[in-house]
Write a protein that holds these residues in place. Structure first.
Motif, PDB file in Angstrom:
ATOM      1  N   THR A   1       0.604  -1.387   0.230  1.00 53.16           N
ATOM      2  CA  THR A   1      -0.039   0.310   0.287  1.00 53.16           C
ATOM      3  C   THR A   1       0.438   0.963   0.165  1.00 53.16           C
ATOM      4  O   THR A   1       0.757   1.727  -0.732  1.00 53.16           O
ATOM      5  N   TYR A   2       2.347   1.582   0.684  1.00 52.75           N
ATOM      6  CA  TYR A   2       3.266   2.580   1.257  1.00 52.75           C
ATOM      7  C   TYR A   2       3.716   2.397  -0.551  1.00 52.75           C
ATOM      8  O   TYR A   2       3.862   3.743  -0.841  1.00 52.75           O
ATOM      9  N   PHE A   3       3.965   1.111  -1.066  1.00 54.83           N
ATOM     10  CA  PHE A   3       4.437   1.820  -2.633  1.00 54.83           C
ATOM     11  C   PHE A   3       3.929   2.037  -3.632  1.00 54.83           C
ATOM     12  O   PHE A   3       4.061   2.902  -4.440  1.00 54.83           O
ATOM     13  N   ARG A   4       2.941   1.578  -3.278  1.00 56.47           N
ATOM     14  CA  ARG A   4       1.664   1.579  -4.495  1.00 56.47           C
ATOM     15  C   ARG A   4       0.829   3.094  -4.178  1.00 56.47           C
ATOM     16  O   ARG A   4       0.973   4.222  -5.596  1.00 56.47           O
ATOM     17  N   ASN A   5       1.209   4.320  -3.281  1.00 56.61           N
ATOM     18  CA  ASN A   5       0.983   4.922  -2.941  1.00 56.61           C
ATOM     19  C   ASN A   5       2.665   6.125  -3.346  1.00 56.61           C
ATOM     20  O   ASN A   5       2.364   7.642  -3.069  1.00 56.61           O
ATOM     21  N   THR A   6       3.164   5.327  -3.438  1.00 56.66           N
ATOM     22  CA  THR A   6       4.070   6.230  -4.349  1.00 56.66           C
ATOM     23  C   THR A   6       4.586   6.751  -5.504  1.00 56.66           C
ATOM     24  O   THR A   6       4.532   6.595  -6.238  1.00 56.66           O
ATOM     25  N   PRO A   7       4.602   8.524  -5.395  1.00 59.14           N
ATOM     26  CA  PRO A   7       4.386   8.797  -6.848  1.00 59.14           C
ATOM     27  C   PRO A   7       5.507   8.336  -7.751  1.00 59.14           C
ATOM     28  O   PRO A   7       6.673   8.100  -7.605  1.00 59.14           O
ATOM     29  N   ARG A   8       4.916   7.980  -8.843  1.00 56.02           N
ATOM     30  CA  ARG A   8       5.850   7.525 -10.012  1.00 56.02           C
ATOM     31  C   ARG A   8       6.893   8.219 -10.669  1.00 56.02           C
ATOM     32  O   ARG A   8       7.370   8.067 -10.903  1.00 56.02           O
ATOM     33  N   SER A   9       6.774   9.333 -10.430  1.00 54.56           N
ATOM     34  CA  SER A   9       7.558  10.264 -11.006  1.00 54.56           C
ATOM     35  C   SER A   9       9.030  10.123 -10.402  1.00 54.56           C
ATOM     36  O   SER A   9      10.512  10.590 -10.438  1.00 54.56           O
ATOM     37  N   LEU A  10       9.191  10.140  -8.863  1.00 55.01           N
ATOM     38  CA  LEU A  10      10.262  10.130  -8.043  1.00 55.01           C
ATOM     39  C   LEU A  10      11.208   8.621  -8.394  1.00 55.01           C
ATOM     40  O   LEU A  10      12.261   9.354  -8.632  1.00 55.01           O
ATOM     41  N   LEU A  11       9.993   7.921  -8.603  1.00 57.73           N
ATOM     42  CA  LEU A  11      10.923   6.494  -9.520  1.00 57.73           C
ATOM     43  C   LEU A  11      11.146   6.653 -11.221  1.00 57.73           C
ATOM     44  O   LEU A  11      12.296   5.937 -10.904  1.00 57.73           O
ATOM     45  N   GLU A  12      10.215   6.967 -11.603  1.00 65.48           N
ATOM     46  CA  GLU A  12      11.533   7.495 -12.676  1.00 65.48           C
ATOM     47  C   GLU A  12      12.237   8.510 -13.074  1.00 65.48           C
ATOM     48  O   GLU A  12      13.131   8.116 -13.964  1.00 65.48           O
ATOM     49  N   ALA A  13      12.118   9.498 -12.363  1.00 70.64           N
ATOM     50  CA  ALA A  13      13.333   9.847 -12.365  1.00 70.64           C
ATOM     51  C   ALA A  13      14.545   9.663 -11.803  1.00 70.64           C
ATOM     52  O   ALA A  13      15.341   9.498 -12.218  1.00 70.64           O
ATOM     53  N   ALA A  14      14.310   8.821 -10.759  1.00 71.52           N
ATOM     54  CA  ALA A  14      15.752   7.922 -10.278  1.00 71.52           C
ATOM     55  C   ALA A  14      15.886   6.777 -11.189  1.00 71.52           C
ATOM     56  O   ALA A  14      17.126   6.478 -11.142  1.00 71.52           O
ATOM     57  N   ARG A  15      14.835   6.307 -11.607  1.00 67.80           N
ATOM     58  CA  ARG A  15      15.942   5.834 -13.582  1.00 67.80           C
ATOM     59  C   ARG A  15      16.422   5.786 -14.094  1.00 67.80           C
ATOM     60  O   ARG A  15      17.342   5.974 -14.778  1.00 67.80           O
TER      61      ARG A  15
END
Length: 291
Positions: free
Chosen positions: A174-188
């Motif tokens: 639940t926590y990981f799904r609520n994390t902004p996708r843009s944050l992970l995309e920027a990290a990748r």
């Protein structure tokens, strides 16, 4: 013909401010105080009993005239709670460590990745939340006995880790799904691997959720009774709830001693909660409000 609405001036927003009257605040605080009193009355009663002498309890319940701290020392010595405490600490620390690590890794995969069968596999984990412990305890005992794991710490650690994983995966996903996708995309885009994104970005941000999971799993493991009763028969591997049951059978008439033993057993859970209280409350409230 409708009249066109006049746009608001740049930088200004129409906001509605709600105020609470003193009467409403008084009622709110009164209700909170009432429920706090109801919740704390049993705690005060058990502490008062633990600090009283047995002779005063035999004549009728009353506030202790003197504090008998020796009840705690007597309960600790007679009940062999030092040995039981070591067993509970070993089992609880192992279960919490295994559950948090495995649940976090699995929840990261379910919450941020898409792969064939991910939803079906996640719901298989969720089914574990609906299985009562009593339905699996007997076949589980025979399986662990076949592998020679009864009367060992592993006979307590492995089943309780499996039981806690269902909730742990559900909670962290639940926590990981609520994390902004843009944050992970920027990290990748910056070249971060999944391990880097998990350990250096998501976990530091998710400390409240992680702390909440730690407190809940520790509390469940520390208070577990049925698993220890079935899997353990020797005194060397008894946990404190099981030790308290045997202690109660031997000192059923000594109410003050039993109350002191109960306080000693509950104290570690209270200490862990107080240490992680702020993170625990933040984790429980995560997702309750939206920015």
């Amino acid at each position: 013909m409708s009249t066109p609405r006049t746009p608001a001036a740049p930088g200004k927003r129409h906001t509605r401010h709600t105020t609470t009257s003193p009467a409403e605040r008084a009622v709110t605080y009164g209700i909170l105080a009432l429920f706090a009193l109801i919740a704390l009355t049993p705690v005060a009663g058990i502490l008062s009993t633990a600090l009283s002498s047995q002779s005063s309890l035999d004549t009728g319940f009353s506030l202790p005239k003197s504090l008998n701290w020796g009840n705690f020392a007597d309960a600790w010595t007679r009940g062999h709670f030092g040995t039981y405490l070591v067993s509970s600490v070993v089992v609880a620390v192992a279960v919490v460590a295994l559950t948090t690590v495995l649940a976090t890794l699995a929840a990261y995969a379910f919450g941020t990745m898409r792969f064939p069968g991910s939803n079906a596999l996640f719901y298989l984990f969720v089914v574990g939340l609906t299985l009562p412990q009593e339905a699996v305890i007997v076949p589980l005992y025979f399986d662990l006995r076949h592998w020679g794991l009864t009367n060992t710490y592993w006979g307590l650690i492995l089943p309780q880790t499996a039981q806690s994983l269902a909730f742990g995966v559900f909670w962290m996903r639940t926590y990981f799904r609520n994390t902004p996708r843009s944050l992970l995309e920027a990290a990748r885009i910056d070249g971060a691997t999944h391990w880097t994104a998990l350990t250096r970005i998501l976990l530091p941000m998710g400390r409240p959720a992680f702390a909440t999971l730690t407190v809940i799993v520790f509390m469940w493991t520390w208070n577990e009774f049925l698993m220890a009763l079935v899997m353990v028969s020797d005194e060397a591997h008894r946990t404190v709830p099981l030790g308290l049951a045997f202690f109660q059978g031997q000192h059923s008439s000594d109410t003050a001693l039993l109350a002191a033993a109960a306080v000693l057993i509950a104290l570690p859970v209270v200490v862990v909660y107080l240490l992680l209280q702020r993170r625990f409350i933040q984790g429980m409230l995560t997702g309750a409000t939206k920015e």
